[in-house]
Design a protein around this motif. Structure first.
Motif, PDB file in Angstrom:
ATOM      1  N   TYR A  34       0.775  -1.316  -0.002  1.00 45.73           N
ATOM      2  CA  TYR A  34       0.149  -0.090  -0.055  1.00 45.73           C
ATOM      3  C   TYR A  34       0.948   1.269  -0.037  1.00 45.73           C
ATOM      4  CZ  TYR A  34      -3.811  -2.916   1.082  1.00 45.73           C
ATOM      5  OH  TYR A  34      -5.112  -3.895   0.861  1.00 45.73           O
ATOM      6  N   HIS A  35       2.185   1.086  -0.061  1.00 42.59           N
ATOM      7  CA  HIS A  35       2.788   2.084  -0.154  1.00 42.59           C
ATOM      8  C   HIS A  35       2.823   3.288  -1.055  1.00 42.59           C
ATOM      9  CE1 HIS A  35       6.256   5.299  -0.108  1.00 42.59           C
ATOM     10  NE2 HIS A  35       6.698   4.641   1.264  1.00 42.59           N
ATOM     11  N   PRO A  36       2.153   4.711  -0.685  1.00 43.64           N
ATOM     12  CA  PRO A  36       1.906   5.580  -2.084  1.00 43.64           C
ATOM     13  C   PRO A  36       2.540   5.795  -3.002  1.00 43.64           C
ATOM     14  CG  PRO A  36       1.303   6.349   0.226  1.00 43.64           C
ATOM     15  CD  PRO A  36       1.974   5.208   0.403  1.00 43.64           C
ATOM     16  N   ASP A  37       3.944   5.502  -2.659  1.00 39.55           N
ATOM     17  CA  ASP A  37       4.925   5.674  -3.775  1.00 39.55           C
ATOM     18  C   ASP A  37       5.003   4.487  -4.789  1.00 39.55           C
ATOM     19  OD1 ASP A  37       7.584   7.122  -2.149  1.00 39.55           O
ATOM     20  OD2 ASP A  37       5.720   7.975  -2.769  1.00 39.55           O
ATOM     21  N   ARG A  38       4.256   3.382  -4.237  1.00 42.36           N
ATOM     22  CA  ARG A  38       4.398   2.203  -5.226  1.00 42.36           C
ATOM     23  C   ARG A  38       2.878   1.878  -5.668  1.00 42.36           C
ATOM     24  NH1 ARG A  38       8.362  -1.587  -4.913  1.00 42.36           N
ATOM     25  NH2 ARG A  38       7.129  -3.289  -5.309  1.00 42.36           N
ATOM     26  N   ASN A  39       1.906   2.167  -4.992  1.00 40.79           N
ATOM     27  CA  ASN A  39       0.483   2.063  -5.247  1.00 40.79           C
ATOM     28  C   ASN A  39      -0.217   3.185  -5.336  1.00 40.79           C
ATOM     29  OD1 ASN A  39      -2.262   1.443  -5.067  1.00 40.79           O
ATOM     30  ND2 ASN A  39      -1.957  -0.272  -3.597  1.00 40.79           N
ATOM     31  N   LYS A  40      -0.528   3.716  -6.575  1.00 42.43           N
ATOM     32  CA  LYS A  40      -1.146   4.978  -6.930  1.00 42.43           C
ATOM     33  C   LYS A  40      -3.015   4.699  -6.884  1.00 42.43           C
ATOM     34  CE  LYS A  40       2.705   6.704  -7.614  1.00 42.43           C
ATOM     35  NZ  LYS A  40       3.397   7.631  -6.911  1.00 42.43           N
ATOM     36  N   LYS A  41      -3.378   3.798  -6.540  1.00 44.05           N
ATOM     37  CA  LYS A  41      -4.729   3.532  -6.480  1.00 44.05           C
ATOM     38  C   LYS A  41      -5.476   4.443  -5.256  1.00 44.05           C
ATOM     39  CE  LYS A  41      -4.839  -1.129  -8.058  1.00 44.05           C
ATOM     40  NZ  LYS A  41      -5.490  -2.594  -7.775  1.00 44.05           N
ATOM     41  N   ASP A  42      -6.714   4.749  -5.635  1.00 48.03           N
ATOM     42  CA  ASP A  42      -7.183   5.624  -4.552  1.00 48.03           C
ATOM     43  C   ASP A  42      -7.249   4.720  -3.299  1.00 48.03           C
ATOM     44  OD1 ASP A  42      -7.784   7.651  -6.405  1.00 48.03           O
ATOM     45  OD2 ASP A  42      -9.938   7.061  -6.918  1.00 48.03           O
ATOM     46  N   GLY A  43      -7.155   5.524  -2.172  1.00 50.64           N
ATOM     47  CA  GLY A  43      -7.346   4.594  -0.800  1.00 50.64           C
ATOM     48  C   GLY A  43      -6.118   4.216  -0.439  1.00 50.64           C
ATOM     49  N   ALA A  44      -5.363   3.929  -1.220  1.00 57.90           N
ATOM     50  CA  ALA A  44      -4.006   3.323  -0.781  1.00 57.90           C
ATOM     51  C   ALA A  44      -3.090   3.976   0.387  1.00 57.90           C
ATOM     52  CB  ALA A  44      -2.988   3.122  -2.144  1.00 57.90           C
ATOM     53  N   PHE A  48      -2.168   2.684   3.947  1.00 56.39           N
ATOM     54  CA  PHE A  48      -0.974   2.511   4.352  1.00 56.39           C
ATOM     55  C   PHE A  48      -1.147   3.232   5.966  1.00 56.39           C
ATOM     56  CE2 PHE A  48       3.468   2.027   4.062  1.00 56.39           C
ATOM     57  CZ  PHE A  48       4.144   3.034   4.782  1.00 56.39           C
ATOM     58  N   LYS A  49      -1.565   4.414   5.897  1.00 56.29           N
ATOM     59  CA  LYS A  49      -1.657   5.156   7.077  1.00 56.29           C
ATOM     60  C   LYS A  49      -2.214   4.207   8.237  1.00 56.29           C
ATOM     61  CE  LYS A  49      -3.765   9.375   9.279  1.00 56.29           C
ATOM     62  NZ  LYS A  49      -4.595  10.546   9.029  1.00 56.29           N
ATOM     63  N   GLU A  50      -3.319   3.640   7.822  1.00 52.31           N
ATOM     64  CA  GLU A  50      -4.103   2.749   8.893  1.00 52.31           C
ATOM     65  C   GLU A  50      -3.121   1.616   9.386  1.00 52.31           C
ATOM     66  OE1 GLU A  50      -7.145   0.307   7.384  1.00 52.31           O
ATOM     67  OE2 GLU A  50      -8.652   0.810   8.824  1.00 52.31           O
ATOM     68  N   VAL A  51      -2.293   0.905   8.331  1.00 52.71           N
ATOM     69  CA  VAL A  51      -1.342  -0.046   8.656  1.00 52.71           C
ATOM     70  C   VAL A  51      -0.341   0.531   9.575  1.00 52.71           C
ATOM     71  CG1 VAL A  51       0.448  -1.595   7.628  1.00 52.71           C
ATOM     72  CG2 VAL A  51      -1.819  -1.507   6.750  1.00 52.71           C
ATOM     73  N   ASN A  52       0.265   1.650   9.353  1.00 56.28           N
ATOM     74  CA  ASN A  52       1.151   2.287  10.041  1.00 56.28           C
ATOM     75  C   ASN A  52       0.937   2.579  11.532  1.00 56.28           C
ATOM     76  OD1 ASN A  52       3.923   3.684  10.504  1.00 56.28           O
ATOM     77  ND2 ASN A  52       2.525   5.334  10.769  1.00 56.28           N
ATOM     78  N   GLU A  53      -0.321   3.139  11.678  1.00 53.08           N
ATOM     79  CA  GLU A  53      -1.010   3.288  12.988  1.00 53.08           C
ATOM     80  C   GLU A  53      -0.944   2.223  13.765  1.00 53.08           C
ATOM     81  OE1 GLU A  53      -4.883   5.087  14.944  1.00 53.08           O
ATOM     82  OE2 GLU A  53      -4.295   5.837  13.016  1.00 53.08           O
TER      83      GLU A  53
END
Length: 379
Positions: A34-44, A48-53
């Motif tokens: 889900y890292h935004p630099d690799r996954n450009k889909k909406d909601g990624a 990722f923020k949810e996973v990190n928290e």
């Protein structure tokens, strides 16, 4: 409408008994997905923020225990930080690089606040009570007067660092089990400055700063005590790249006084008196910080009695118009040696004391004679 937060264990796809290694493995997998630099889909980014928290909370023993007992309320009250708390890494990319064996980078040329300095200043007892202006000499690093902080000899131009092409950062690509990653790190050749000093300033030897002694005057407020601090804003070391200067913290040490002591805002004085003054009472001159004052000693005064001089103490530090008192602690001194006349008078007096003796009133004339024989009311 409030959105219900998902369970952290569910977010990472692990059980409640998951070990730290299992948590790390789950986070690596989801972060890669889900890292935004690799996954450009909406909601990624939100995912990722949810996973990190979830990872932050469950890898912290204290937060994990609170979460297991009280759920999200337990960690929110303890200040659990979500993904936005990682602003010091410079965003998604730097956080990802830092986790996968990379290292966070610092912005080249960013302003930095100067260091704070400390100084210990000794003042006299009287200066602590009444206040004073105290000159001090402070040694500190200041911008070099020759190169103006540029570190190069005047007229010399720094060269662009060839290792990073002046960017201050180098990029390294490496292969891992997750694929190829690029790591951005501070350039080791120029230390992130993007330039090389070819000809160093001869005065500061390329440091951009020199040590100087600066003369300052510290205003010591009335009522200050040992270990109180005075902060002089901007009198610390200068900042870098336009950053603000640090502060100077002056710690106060008060020298003891020969006869006075201090207790809060009160001044304490131990005053010896002779037995005649203690028995008969009378007036007595006692020292104060501003000269002398007259106190009235009541008849029958005992050792340990306290006579108060109102408003002869120390000004309150934050309320200078209000002052403490001077407390005079009485010590009745027994003569260690007597003249023949004094001994005879005491022997005569001792015969009058007893269960039927009327006390001091009956023997006042005797006390007057004894008082005269030892020099009046002064001890």
């Amino acid at each position: 409408m409030t959105t219900r937060k998902r369970d952290y264990y569910e977010i990472l796809g692990v059980g409640k008994d998951a070990s730290d290694e299992e948590l790390k493995k789950a986070f690596r997998k989801l972060a890669l997905e889900y890292h935004p630099d690799r996954n450009k889909k909406d909601g990624a980014a939100e995912r990722f923020k949810e996973v990190n928290e979830a990872y932050q909370v469950l890898t912290d023993p204290g937060k994990r225990a609170s979460y297991d007992r009280f759920g999200h309320a337990g960690v929110e009250s303890n200040g659990a930080r979500g993904f936005d708390g990682f602003d010091t890494f410079g965003g998604f990319g730097d956080l990802f690089d830092a986790f996968f064996s990379g290292s966070p980078t610092r912005s080249r040329g960013a302003a930095a606040r100067g260091a704070d300095l400390s100084y210990r200043l000794r003042v006299s007892f009287e200066e602590s009570v009444f206040g004073a202006e105290k000159p001090v000499d402070i040694r500190r690093n200041e911008t070099c007067s020759r190169c103006k902080g540029g570190r190069s000899e005047p007229g010399a131009t720094p060269a662009v660092c060839t290792a990073c092409a002046g960017s201050g950062q180098v990029r390294r690509s490496h292969q891992s089990i997750f694929g190829q990653f690029t790591q951005v790190a501070t350039c080791g050749t120029c230390r992130g400055e993007g330039k090389i000093i070819a000809k160093q300033c001869t005065q500061c030897r390329g440091r951009g700063r020199e040590t100087r002694t600066r003369k300052l005057v510290v205003s010591v407020p009335a009522g200050i005590e040992t270990n109180n601090q005075i902060r002089l804003s901007g009198e610390g070391e200068p900042g870098a790249n336009g950053g603000s200067a640090g502060d100077l913290y002056v710690s106060i040490m008060v020298s003891p006084h020969a006869i006075f002591r201090r207790e809060g805002s009160d001044i304490l004085l131990t005053q010896p008196i002779n037995v005649a003054l203690a028995a008969l009472g009378g007036l007595l001159e006692v020292p104060t910080l501003e000269g002398e004052a007259e106190i009235s000693v009541p008849p029958g005064t005992q050792t340990g009695d306290v006579i108060t001089l109102k408003d002869e103490g120390v000004p309150h530090l934050r309320r200078p118009s209000e002052k403490g008192d001077q407390l005079v602690y009485i010590v009745v001194e027994t003569p260690k040696s007597l003249t023949e006349e004094q001994r005879r008078l005491l022997e005569d007096l001792s015969t009058t004391f007893g269960s039927s003796a009327p006390g001091i009133g009956r023997n006042r004339s005797w006390f007057e004679k004894f008082k005269d024989s030892i020099g009046g009311l002064e001890e």
